[in-house]
Design an enzyme around this catalytic site. Structure first.
Site, PDB file in Angstrom:
ATOM      1  N   CYS A 144      39.318 -21.181 -35.002  1.00 19.66           N
ATOM      2  CA  CYS A 144      38.468 -21.007 -33.756  1.00 19.66           C
ATOM      3  C   CYS A 144      39.310 -20.758 -32.267  1.00 19.66           C
ATOM      4  CB  CYS A 144      37.375 -21.916 -33.292  1.00 19.66           C
ATOM      5  SG  CYS A 144      36.386 -22.150 -34.823  1.00 19.66           S
TER       6      CYS A 144
ATOM      7  N   PRO B  34      30.135 -24.381 -40.096  1.00 23.47           N
ATOM      8  CA  PRO B  34      29.289 -24.212 -41.166  1.00 23.47           C
ATOM      9  C   PRO B  34      29.692 -24.337 -42.689  1.00 23.47           C
ATOM     10  CG  PRO B  34      29.474 -22.355 -39.716  1.00 23.47           C
ATOM     11  CD  PRO B  34      30.689 -23.343 -39.410  1.00 23.47           C
ATOM     12  N   THR B  35      31.058 -24.050 -42.935  1.00 25.31           N
ATOM     13  CA  THR B  35      31.651 -24.335 -44.329  1.00 25.31           C
ATOM     14  C   THR B  35      31.098 -23.633 -45.249  1.00 25.31           C
ATOM     15  OG1 THR B  35      30.061 -25.991 -45.118  1.00 25.31           O
ATOM     16  CG2 THR B  35      31.933 -26.986 -43.821  1.00 25.31           C
TER      17      THR B  35
ATOM     18  N   THR C  25      39.271 -21.827 -43.817  1.00 28.72           N
ATOM     19  CA  THR C  25      39.825 -20.805 -44.560  1.00 28.72           C
ATOM     20  C   THR C  25      41.149 -20.435 -43.913  1.00 28.72           C
ATOM     21  OG1 THR C  25      37.649 -20.092 -45.356  1.00 28.72           O
ATOM     22  CG2 THR C  25      39.206 -18.355 -44.832  1.00 28.72           C
TER      23      THR C  25
ATOM     24  N   ILE D 205      34.240 -22.382 -47.815  1.00 22.07           N
ATOM     25  CA  ILE D 205      34.781 -23.563 -48.502  1.00 22.07           C
ATOM     26  C   ILE D 205      33.795 -24.525 -49.258  1.00 22.07           C
ATOM     27  CG2 ILE D 205      36.955 -23.660 -46.796  1.00 22.07           C
ATOM     28  CD1 ILE D 205      35.507 -25.958 -45.456  1.00 22.07           C
TER      29      ILE D 205
ATOM     30  N   GLY E 152      38.170 -16.895 -35.614  1.00 26.49           N
ATOM     31  CA  GLY E 152      36.820 -16.547 -35.166  1.00 26.49           C
ATOM     32  C   GLY E 152      36.822 -16.560 -33.589  1.00 26.49           C
TER      33      GLY E 152
ATOM     34  N   ASN F  99      32.240 -21.389 -29.613  1.00 29.20           N
ATOM     35  CA  ASN F  99      32.854 -20.474 -30.297  1.00 29.20           C
ATOM     36  C   ASN F  99      31.879 -19.582 -31.185  1.00 29.20           C
ATOM     37  OD1 ASN F  99      32.162 -22.617 -32.065  1.00 29.20           O
ATOM     38  ND2 ASN F  99      33.517 -21.875 -33.677  1.00 29.20           N
ATOM     39  N   LEU F 100      32.648 -19.003 -32.075  1.00 32.58           N
ATOM     40  CA  LEU F 100      31.754 -18.158 -33.119  1.00 32.58           C
ATOM     41  C   LEU F 100      30.623 -18.764 -33.760  1.00 32.58           C
ATOM     42  CD1 LEU F 100      31.479 -15.484 -34.697  1.00 32.58           C
ATOM     43  CD2 LEU F 100      33.233 -16.299 -36.286  1.00 32.58           C
ATOM     44  N   CYS F 101      30.691 -20.018 -34.358  1.00 32.52           N
ATOM     45  CA  CYS F 101      29.927 -20.856 -34.787  1.00 32.52           C
ATOM     46  C   CYS F 101      29.077 -21.866 -34.131  1.00 32.52           C
ATOM     47  CB  CYS F 101      30.254 -21.443 -36.241  1.00 32.52           C
ATOM     48  SG  CYS F 101      31.110 -19.914 -37.335  1.00 32.52           S
ATOM     49  N   THR F 102      29.528 -22.086 -32.895  1.00 34.37           N
ATOM     50  CA  THR F 102      28.725 -22.966 -31.843  1.00 34.37           C
ATOM     51  C   THR F 102      29.007 -24.392 -32.085  1.00 34.37           C
ATOM     52  OG1 THR F 102      26.498 -23.406 -33.033  1.00 34.37           O
ATOM     53  CG2 THR F 102      26.712 -21.412 -31.719  1.00 34.37           C
ATOM     54  N   GLU F 103      30.171 -24.573 -32.621  1.00 34.26           N
ATOM     55  CA  GLU F 103      30.584 -25.966 -32.984  1.00 34.26           C
ATOM     56  C   GLU F 103      31.697 -26.662 -32.039  1.00 34.26           C
ATOM     57  OE1 GLU F 103      33.265 -24.543 -35.996  1.00 34.26           O
ATOM     58  OE2 GLU F 103      31.594 -23.887 -35.009  1.00 34.26           O
TER      59      GLU F 103
END
Length: 1011
Positions: free
Chosen positions: A375, A773-774, A359, A777, A403, A587-591
């Site tokens: 991120c 997480p996408t 994004t 998108i 993020g 990070n924000l989304c753990t990846e």
């Protein structure tokens, strides 16, 4: 059920909305089935509801006080909703409402009130009468076909309705979709029109008419999108070309090249587009535009782009979809030697939906503010200036769509000594509160919420307070309702839990080196600090039972959805960059798993492969996948040099290490194509082999880029330089745990040549893969997000663009082929929350293939994720779905995740009491901002889990523990720690409206910073 549905009609305007004398403001008028605008009579709603109850429950309902109260309340609710719809975007007087709108709201209120039997009869009755009307209309000329209407243009002039153009526009929107009916769309739209209707309302009516049919045939989502596209073309072309321009989709093949030049010129004049875009050969790029790709969007995808992505001038969009994709492509090709050729290559990749940038890249590429990274990871230092500098950095990084993941472990805990004031610290929590409020305040220009995740290691003295940050009770000054939180868990803690041992909490100002240690070195030093604490050499420490703390961690996760469980040691032991630093958080989304320190803010640049586009019934198209990966890695690498860095520490880290994160989406769609149930060994194997192919191609692409452009600066000494690839690094984790990693390490490709190539050529990027997480998108592309199983086969998806009907198109095709797709099946899917399991007439093979997220045992998600993780140099955003969570299940789930060698987990998803609107979904679909900018955002569906509500559960695990101390966790050594599984916990699990739904299961508003 005689004359129930048609009772909801129009007569006089008396404002009456109930039988108890109360009044509610009502819409001014109704459009009846003959197209006439007549006064509104709310009493008809009350009568219709009463007759519905009588028809279903018998004559006793007529004298029932319960029924009368329900009818009064439902009538008020329906009228209030209709008033909002009437006034939205239509001025103070309000627009007329159609009969069908009124009846739709009656159905909705019946289901929201739990009167499912009454509503189901009402739905079937409406369908019966609709069928009868269709048969009658087919035999005689319809009123609509002869009714004369005028349309009010934007300058106020009244002109006759051009029925031929309406029919042509709808026919064009339906082209290539054999199961849709353009006449039905026109007829439905005509029912809602009135004499003097505005141009915008006319266009909106067509979109709405197609949208109402999505639940019956998913292809109508394309019809809706194409009708929306017709409006957007007029808006953008007229704004760019300087004259009112109407164009059909086929005409855009000729218009796009001319429009592209005007678009670039306007964007530069407005100060929005990078002036270097004008240096491209725009004639060449214009000829490369694939205008037909405007027709591949779903309604959700195109509406999302319109609302948040397309460039606009004071709300008027001047960016069309193919110009949008080309703008991103040009923005990423600015530094390429053959920039036109590369821009066309990049454009073709993303406009085909084979791959999609994240994004921030889509927002900002090619603009004057090209913050393209997704991120950012930071470490907060233990001093006041450092803490507030970190909070300022958060604001600057979030401003342009980043993020954030913050490592707060170094900050001293409660009771620690403060030398400067000779006082005592209040701990980390007050500063987390400030960080939380900063994230709320910096909302990226209203495009989406600022988002941050705070990480804390399990040995920190404040960890127990950290677990309570998301609770809805307690001191509000020590709560962070908008911030995500995550535990950063060392292996030693998990081993102490398994052994039933003790665990000691420390303040980091007295144990600073624990922050940078992992594996055997951490365990050794930790034991030394425990010995020091026993000797009284440390001021701040506390010993707890490891199992008790583990129980509190899972209880907090169960009740609030936070903190997430992430694992420090596998993130570090398998990090290619362990020679130059430590991974202190995700990070924000753990990846993302990158090093951070006081001088380096880790940055990652993301994009995702559409796996579904590379999968057919015959399997994975390996050659197409490799081509996609090579181009995608080049695009991601370009981001690093083109990026706008808002703080110097981020630029330092990104230029030094050049990490990227290539991920995937559409995994569930690929399984549908292969006819593989998610809960199957074959699906696990596909997760393994597909990720192996991506891993091989991504590493090779980065190495070949290194041969062309040079290796990243810190390559020497990395695992890469030693010939240790991600699949090889798994052995380092296994050795550290004494062999305690339960995972299949088999391969299908020959990795030896790639190892040799990497050592010889180097790597352009320190890290190459991460599965995000996408959330957004995937909406644009029209596939299931990331690696997620299908949430529901039919549900309402809520995001910042409104509410959208989502139907599993693959399921509809299969059911239609077997003669099972009909109105009753739609009704049953709504009744059973989008699940096939309770619908007996659906064959077992389809029930297995289309099992929804909460019907898939979470062990299958873990197994597939573990097989992917062995190929990935970073991590993956892994949501876990548990239909009825309890202590035993959660303990087993997260213990298994650790034993399988997973690096991180993400949200714990738990099913709610009501998931989707069980009546018709018509009229709930989207905000249609493109054609009614004044319309307020639709409220989330009553059945869609929303943020935070888990804390309102009826006690949850904590209540169960309090009610039944005997059920608490055993402290004896055991391979499985048993948490409470009492009747209270089970009741809470069944009836809580939303458990662990902090991000909203089917929407990614709060985690889309990684998209």
């Amino acid at each position: 059920m005689t004359q129930v549905a048609d009772e909801v009609l129009e007569v006089t305007t008396d404002g009456s909305a109930s039988g108890n004398g109360e009044t509610t403001e009502a819409p001014t008028a109704v459009i009846n089935r003959r197209g006439e605008v007549v006064p509104f009579d709310a009493s008809r709603i009350s009568v219709a509801l009463q007759k519905a109850f009588l028809a279903t429950e018998g004559q006793a309902a007529g004298s029932s006080a319960r029924v009368r109260e329900l009818v009064d309340e439902m009538t008020r609710t329906v009228v209030e909703t209709l008033v909002r719809r009437s006034l939205a975007g239509s001025g103070s007087s309000g627009r007329p409402v159609a009969v069908e709108e009124v009846q739709d709201q009656v159905e909705l209120v019946l289901m929201r009130s739990g009167e499912h039997a009454v509503a189901r009869s009402y739905i079937l009755y409406r369908e019966e009468h609709a069928r009868a009307r269709r048969e009658r209309d087919a035999a005689t000329p319809s009123v609509e076909s002869v009714r004369q209407l005028s349309v009010r243009t934007t300058d106020g002039t009244l002109v006759p309705l051009d029925r031929d153009r309406v029919a042509a526009v709808v026919a064009e929107a339906c082209a290539g979709l054999p199961t849709v009916d353009p006449d039905a769309v026109v007829t439905e739209a005509m029912r809602t029109l009135y004499d003097g209707v505005g141009e915008v309302e006319l266009a909106q009516a067509l979109v709405l008419a197609a949208r109402t049919k999505v639940e019956v045939d998913p292809d109508y989502t394309y019809v809706s999108a194409r009708l929306l596209m017709d409006m957007l073309r007029t808006e953008a072309l007229s704004h760019v070309l300087g004259e009112r321009t109407l164009a059909t989709a086929p005409q855009m093949a000729q218009l796009y090249p001319r429009y592209l030049k005007g678009y670039v010129t306007k964007g530069i004049e407005l100060g929005m587009l990078d002036p270097r875009l004008a240096e491209f050969d725009l004639d060449k790029l214009g000829q490369a535009i694939e205008a037909g790709r405007d027709g591949q969007f779903t309604f959700l995808g195109l509406q999302t782009l319109y609302d948040r992505y397309f460039l606009h001038e004071h709300g008027v969009r001047y960016e069309l979809p193919q110009a949008f994709f080309l703008r991103v492509a040009m923005g990423l090709a600015l530094n390429e030697e053959h920039k036109e050729e590369r821009a066309i290559e990049f454009y073709r990749l993303i406009s085909s939906f084979d791959f999609m940038c994240s994004t921030p890249t889509l927002f900002n590429a090619g603009t004057t503010r090209p913050q393209l990274s997704s991120c950012f990871l930071t470490t907060v230092s233990d001093d006041l200036s450092g803490i507030f500098q970190s909070i300022k950095d958060n604001a600057m990084l979030a401003k342009y769509s980043g993020g954030l993941g913050n490592d707060w472990t170094p900050v001293r805990g409660i009771g620690a000594h403060i030398k400067g004031t000779n006082g005592q610290s209040q701990g980390v929590v007050p500063f987390l509160k400030i960080a939380n409020d900063t994230a709320v305040a910096v909302n990226q220009g209203g495009k989406r919420k600022g988002a941050v995740c705070a990480y804390l290691e399990t040995w920190h003295i404040d960890v127990e307070e950290f677990l309570e940050l998301r609770k809805n009770t307690g001191d509000e000054r020590r709560r962070t309702h908008d911030m995500n939180t995550a535990n950063w868990v060392p292996d030693l803690f998990m081993q102490r839990v398994a052994a039933g041992g003790t665990w000691t909490l420390f303040s980091p100002d007295e144990t600073p080196d624990l922050h940078d240690l992992y594996g055997a070195a951490f365990a050794e030093r930790y034991a030394e600090y425990e010995a020091m604490a026993e000797r009284g050499e440390l001021r701040v420490h506390r010993q707890v039972n490891a199992v008790d703390l583990w129980r509190k961690m899972l209880t907090a996760l169960f009740e609030t959805g936070h903190p997430w469980i992430t694992f420090k040691d596998p993130c570090n032991l398998r990090s290619p960059q362990q020679h130059v630093g430590v991974v202190h958080s995700s990070n924000l989304c753990t990846e993302i798993t990158l090093n951070t320190n006081a001088d380096e803010v880790a940055v990652c640049n993301l994009g995702s492969i559409n796996l579904a586009a590379h999968t057919t019934a015959d399997g994975l198209d390996v050659e197409r996948l490799r081509r996609t990966v090579r181009t995608a890695v080049r695009m991601l690498d370009n981001v690093i040099d083109l990026n706008l860095y808002t703080i110097p520490q981020a630029e330092n880290a990104n230029q030094q290490h050049r990490p990227v994160g290539l991920g995937l989406m559409g995994f569930q769609d690929a399984l549908f194509a292969l006819r593989l149930p998610y809960s199957s060994e074959e699906a696990v194997q596909f997760a393994d082999t597909s990720m192996e192919q991506i891993s091989y191609a991504a590493i090779e692409a980065s190495s070949d880029l290194a041969a062309e452009r040079g290796s990243y600066r810190s390559f020497d000494g990395s695992l890469w330089s030693r010939g240790v690839l991600p699949i090889d690094s798994l052995e380092l984790l296994r050795e550290s745990r004494g062999g305690d990693v339960d995972l299949d390490t088999s391969t299908t490709l020959d990795w030896a040549p790639l190892r040799e190539k990497v050592q010889r050529q180097g790597m352009r990027n320190s890290n190459v893969m991460a599965i995000a997480p996408t959330a957004t998108i995937s909406n644009i592309v029209g596939v299931a997000q990331s690696i997620e199983p299908m949430y529901r086969n039919l549900f309402v998806k809520s995001n910042m663009s409104g509410d959208f009907t989502v139907v599993n198109a693959s399921l509809v095709r299969d059911l239609a082929e077997r003669g099972l797709w009909d109105e009753v099946m739609v009704s049953d899917l709504k009744y059973f929350d989008g699940s096939l399991g309770a619908i007996d007439r659906v064959p077992a093979d389809l029930q297995a293939l289309y099992a929804t997220a909460f019907e898939v045992d979470p062990s299958w998600l873990l197994r597939s994720a573990a097989r992917r993780q062995k190929w990935i140099d970073q991590a993956q955003s892994l949501n876990l779905y548990v239909s009825s969570p309890n202590g035993r299940k959660l303990d087993n789930l997260y213990r298994t995740a650790w034993q399988l060698g997973l690096k991180t987990t993400y949200y714990l998803r738990s099913s709610s009491a009501t998931h989707v609107e069980k009546s018709t979904l018509r009229g709930t679909d989207g905000k249609l901002n493109a054609v009614s900018a004044g319309t307020p955002a639709a409220a989330p569906s009553a059945g869609v889990p929303t943020q935070g509500g888990a804390a309102a559960a009826a006690g949850g695990v904590a209540a169960a523990v309090a009610a039944s101390p005997a059920a608490a966790v055993s402290t004896s050594p055991s391979p499985l720690v048993v948490l409470p599984e009492t009747a209270a916990a089970e009741e809470a699990s069944r009836y809580s409206a939303e458990y662990a739904a902090a991000c909203s299961i089917e929407n990614g508003e709060d985690c889309e910073a990684c998209q």
